[in-house]
Scaffold this motif. Sequence first.
Motif, mmCIF file in Angstrom:
data_model
loop_
_atom_site.group_PDB
_atom_site.id
_atom_site.type_symbol
_atom_site.label_atom_id
_atom_site.label_comp_id
_atom_site.label_asym_id
_atom_site.label_seq_id
_atom_site.Cartn_x
_atom_site.Cartn_y
_atom_site.Cartn_z
ATOM 1 N N CYS A 70 67.283 125.469 30.835
ATOM 2 C CA CYS A 70 68.304 125.825 29.836
ATOM 3 C C CYS A 70 69.742 125.706 30.341
ATOM 4 O O CYS A 70 70.683 125.909 29.579
ATOM 5 N N CYS A 95 64.739 130.987 27.008
ATOM 6 C CA CYS A 95 63.442 130.401 26.650
ATOM 7 C C CYS A 95 62.251 131.221 27.147
ATOM 8 O O CYS A 95 61.108 130.933 26.818
ATOM 9 N N CYS A 131 68.091 129.319 34.710
ATOM 10 C CA CYS A 131 66.870 128.625 34.305
ATOM 11 C C CYS A 131 67.103 127.116 34.440
ATOM 12 O O CYS A 131 68.125 126.604 33.979
ATOM 13 N N CYS A 143 63.904 133.879 31.890
ATOM 14 C CA CYS A 143 65.047 133.257 31.210
ATOM 15 C C CYS A 143 65.297 133.984 29.896
ATOM 16 O O CYS A 143 64.380 134.171 29.092
HETATM 17 ZN ZN LIG Z 1 65.221 128.829 29.935
#
Ligand SMILES: [Zn+2]
Length: 416
Positions: free
Chosen positions: A28, A12, A25, A9
């Motif tokens: 997110c 993150c 992700c 990702c």
């Molecule tokens: Zn993420």
Amino acid sequence: MQYVQGLSCTNCGKSYSPEPDRYLCSECGDRGLLEVEYNYDLIRRNWGRKKLADNPEPSHWRYLPLLPVNPETIRPLLRVGGTPLYQNRVLGTELGLTEVWIKDDGLNPTGSLKDRASSLAVVKAREAGREIVACSSTGNAASSLAGNAAANGLQAVIFVPKRAPSGKVAQLMIFGALVISVQGSYSEAYDLSASSIKRWNWYNRNAAINPYLMEGKKTAVLELAEQLDWKLPDWIVLTVGDGCTIAGAGKALRDLQELGFIENKPRLLGVQAAGCAPITRAWEQSEPLQVCAEESLADSIAVGNPRNWRKAIRAIKETDGVLVNVPDEEILEMMRLLGRKSGIFGEPAGVAGLAGIRRAVREGLIGKSQKVAVIITGNGLKDIDSARKAAGEPYKLPPDLARMEEVVSKEGLKEQ
Ligand SMILES: [Zn+2]
Ligand SMILES: *Cc1c(COP(=O)(O)O)cnc(C)c1O
């Protein structure tokens, strides 16, 4: 897939296994675009410049170790990539340089660089076990998906905005896609495609979220490097709409460095249309992206709500690159200039990079003696209305030599 470590990702850092239909992700959401990670140590052990040079494969599949596909999956029978590179002094001089390198990606099978991404999408669709693959597009992603789907025995469903040029829509129909012309903006076409894909579980070729497409687009720069015998120029110039293409260029440079294929690191010059330049704005102001209107005849880069803007800005920053904007008049001028000085016919978004070079040279961003390569991303035959605007109409004469005399003298053509 032999060298793919996983997907990570970009927001993150969380890792995912590289499933063909893993798009974002799960923590997110829309912010969590994923990126393909490779095991470079393993690639270095099994593959190198020499092996590549001995490989007779002319298409972009020659870079298979750097592509996230299973080598066994059926690939479309189309020659994507392998596009020519020209060194042009005359055009270089017109732009304020001593020379310029031009890579004509309009010579891809459906006429744009997007074939590099769509060819990957249809392979991933097969890996995901889907027979229907869909996207929304300002035109080229659509026609390339339709063509590559046809060549791989898949059905394409395409959502285009009302403003899509008729040449591109005609391509879609010829390639047998189901075409939905959304009577609204590109963003609205995108939203309808996203909800339809979700509703019917089709494979999603939206570059906005599909992490594999950027990997296909990066092959333009891998190829450029190989064509220049691994000595890349000071600058590589690309036009920017959604941002996926320039992000792919950044990824290619990272790959090439990790593998030790190149020593110098070129800077990226990204070029947006002045009438729709949200990524330039976000980059200049170091601010989150603000969605904007789509006011440019360079339809392929008029993306008011680009989804890959963070990846694009990352590529610019990583390469110490720059973004510039160019007005439509200069884009039309470059359609003429490119045609007249090189015999290459580019669509507006395909040639806008040239206008960006001239601006960057004038502003002192690019030095006059620096080496610059520009990728012409799309073919001019796709958008005849813009070509007419750029180049005008022919003389209309009766079959009469006396009238021809008038034209020849008006044009100042000499007897030979
Ligand atoms: Zn993420
Ligand atoms: C899609 C496209 C671009 C820009 O690529 P993005 O990934 O949208 O930034 C540039 N030129 C042409 C001809 C295109 O079709």
